[in-house]
Design an enzyme around this catalytic site. Structure first.
Site, PDB file in Angstrom:
ATOM      1  N   TRP A 132      13.436  47.269  98.606  1.00 56.85           N
ATOM      2  CA  TRP A 132      14.748  46.866  99.091  1.00 56.85           C
ATOM      3  C   TRP A 132      14.678  46.437 100.555  1.00 56.85           C
ATOM      4  CZ3 TRP A 132      15.241  46.580  94.490  1.00 56.85           C
ATOM      5  CH2 TRP A 132      15.841  47.450  93.585  1.00 56.85           C
ATOM      6  N   ASN A 161      19.507  42.329  92.930  1.00 53.35           N
ATOM      7  CA  ASN A 161      18.935  43.166  91.878  1.00 53.35           C
ATOM      8  C   ASN A 161      19.896  43.288  90.701  1.00 53.35           C
ATOM      9  OD1 ASN A 161      17.277  45.204  90.570  1.00 53.35           O
ATOM     10  ND2 ASN A 161      18.801  46.694  91.257  1.00 53.35           N
ATOM     11  N   GLU A 162      19.478  42.762  89.553  1.00 53.75           N
ATOM     12  CA  GLU A 162      20.192  42.881  88.269  1.00 53.75           C
ATOM     13  C   GLU A 162      21.650  42.412  88.331  1.00 53.75           C
ATOM     14  OE1 GLU A 162      19.610  46.875  86.802  1.00 53.75           O
ATOM     15  OE2 GLU A 162      17.556  46.430  86.185  1.00 53.75           O
ATOM     16  N   TYR A 176      13.428  47.380  79.598  1.00 47.96           N
ATOM     17  CA  TYR A 176      13.850  48.774  79.423  1.00 47.96           C
ATOM     18  C   TYR A 176      14.399  49.002  78.021  1.00 47.96           C
ATOM     19  CZ  TYR A 176      13.481  49.397  84.482  1.00 47.96           C
ATOM     20  OH  TYR A 176      13.017  49.485  85.772  1.00 47.96           O
ATOM     21  N   GLU A 208      10.410  44.441  86.707  1.00 52.94           N
ATOM     22  CA  GLU A 208      10.597  45.871  86.448  1.00 52.94           C
ATOM     23  C   GLU A 208      10.268  46.159  85.000  1.00 52.94           C
ATOM     24  OE1 GLU A 208      14.260  47.884  87.319  1.00 52.94           O
ATOM     25  OE2 GLU A 208      14.598  46.790  89.189  1.00 52.94           O
ATOM     26  N   TRP A 234       7.965  49.873  87.354  1.00 49.63           N
ATOM     27  CA  TRP A 234       9.014  50.687  87.965  1.00 49.63           C
ATOM     28  C   TRP A 234       8.718  52.134  87.581  1.00 49.63           C
ATOM     29  CZ3 TRP A 234      13.117  49.595  91.178  1.00 49.63           C
ATOM     30  CH2 TRP A 234      13.973  50.685  91.442  1.00 49.63           C
TER      31      TRP A 234
END
Length: 431
Positions: free
Chosen positions: A97, A213-214, A294, A334, A376
């Site tokens: 970050w 992010n996302e 994920y 990720e 991740w």
């Protein structure tokens, strides 16, 4: 008392001692600087990353916590230790970050107000990465609330009486908030590193910028709001910094108008998030596509083996998009498998990682668009409070450690970088 006749000799001796001290103090620094090859910027050639005209396939990791830990003197050493551990595994890129909006250790205290102490922590992170020959993928804002994110920007606008809406998604369409974010971007990109003296926009240690992010914009399922924001912000970034690569930060879901929305997305909800992998990644200022993996968070009634089959299909679909639709590299920024799943066994992670690494390796061998992976996430010992159900301390999980080194060696062989000294030593010891 020193006799008068000896004083000139002592002055000469003192001069030589002083000169020798200065030489010994700066010799190693000079030799290191002289011996270190000039770092080139990572560029894109079609569907491949290249450095100095040689292909680069990424084997890397996420450590989002770098800047936060670098602020405090007692925890700053963990940044260098993690980068050293990653480098010893042949890992080349770390995603972290470059934002913290409001709250504890905030980089941006309020719109346009920055904490120099925290900025110097980010300076330290970049300098340490250069020292360990690791590049950084720096993420610029969070869609989630952790570390402020778009929620904090909306709060600021609301508090100042200029916000159009209290909805988190107003981050994407409110003109005042867009200006807040642009100001942050300008300050960050033109920041002169207090350690190295290099402006961020001129530093090849930075692998690329990740816009957000996302991202999700559920108030506009059509995707128009998010797409407009992506086009405006990426154009703004490139007007200041045209040296670095840029990606969106997507999870990889297909939108409601995509034929893959029904056949590849994990479930129906994934097409209702206001994003579309192909459309968003096709923006003219986006250099490569990003995807997350994920399956245990995306599915609720699948067996582990079914999730593995999905992973292969998911990755191959995006690699195909990169090759045929986007003509850009695809980086899986990720991926992780939760250790909180009710049927979890440590061997599942080995299998999960192996399948993901194999898909990228095969893509690299065939010169397709699969450009690499970022695990991740990695931690150091004693950082349990920053862990989640995906975290790994590399040396504590020997099988994962070996898998990651093996991937570094396999990708090094594909690119011809196996001849480079560090990788050569690492991979020869492995055998």
């Amino acid at each position: 008392m020193v006799p008068t006749r000896n004083r000139p000799m002592l002055r000469i001796l003192g001069f030589f001692i002083c000169a020798a001290f200065i030489y010994l103090s700066f010799r190693d620094l000079w030799l290191n600087h002289k011996g270190k090859a000039k770092l080139g910027f990572v560029k894109r050639n079609g569907t491949q990353f290249v450095v100095d005209d040689k292909p680069l396939y990424v084997n890397g990791w996420n450590s989002y916590w770098f800047m936060d830990h670098a602020v405090d003197e007692h925890s700053r050493n963990l940044v260098g230790e993690m980068l050293e551990a990653g480098a010893k595994m042949g890992l080349t890129v770390c995603r972290t970050w470059a934002f913290n909006d409001g709250g504890y250790n905030a980089l941006q205290i309020s719109p346009g107000r920055f904490d120099e102490r925290v900025f110097q922590a980010l300076d330290h992170v970049i300098a340490e990465a250069r020292k360990h020959d690791v590049r950084l993928l720096l993420s610029l804002v969070n869609n989630l609330q952790a570390y402020g994110g778009k929620t904090q920007y909306v709060k600021w606008a609301w508090q100042e009486g200029v916000g159009l809406s209290s909805s988190n998604d107003s981050f994407f369409f409110d003109p005042s908030i867009r200006n807040y974010f642009k100001n942050y971007l300008k300050v960050l990109l033109t920041r002169k590193n207090s350690v190295t003296g290099i402006e961020y926009r001129n530093d090849p240690t930075i692998f690329a910028w990740e816009l957000i992010n996302e991202p999700r914009c559920t108030t506009d399922v059509s995707g128009k709001t998010l797409q407009d924001w992506i086009d405006e912000m990426t154009g703004f970034i490139k007007s200041i910094d045209d040296k670095h690569l840029l990606t969106v930060g997507l999870e990889g879901f297909y939108g409601p108008n995509s034929p893959k929305g029904l056949t590849v997305n994990p479930e129906q909800w994934a097409s209702q998030l206001g994003t579309d992998f192909v459309q968003n990644s096709n923006s003219s200022n986006i250099d490569f596509a990003s995807v997350h993996i994920y399956p245990d968070h995306w599915f609720h009634n699948q067996t582990f083996e079914e999730k593995l089959k999905f992973v292969v299909k998911w990755m191959q679909s995006h690699i195909e998009d990169g090759l045929k639709e986007l003509k850009k590299p695809v980086l899986f920024t990720e991926f992780g498998l939760s250790n909180q799943n009710k049927d979890y066994e440590p061997s599942q992670r080995d299998k999960f990682y192996r399948i993901i690494f194999d898909v990228v390796y095969k893509s690299a061998k065939r010169k397709k668009s699969g450009a690499g992976t970022l695990v991740w996430q990695l931690f150091m010992e004693g950082m349990e409070t920053f862990n989640d159900d995906f975290g790994i301390v590399p040396h504590e999980q020997d099988s994962i450690y070996k898998l990651m080194i093996e991937q570094s060696c396999r990708l090094g062989k594909v690119t011809g970088r196996l001849k480079e000294q560090k990788l050569k030593e690492l991979c020869s010891h492995r055998h």
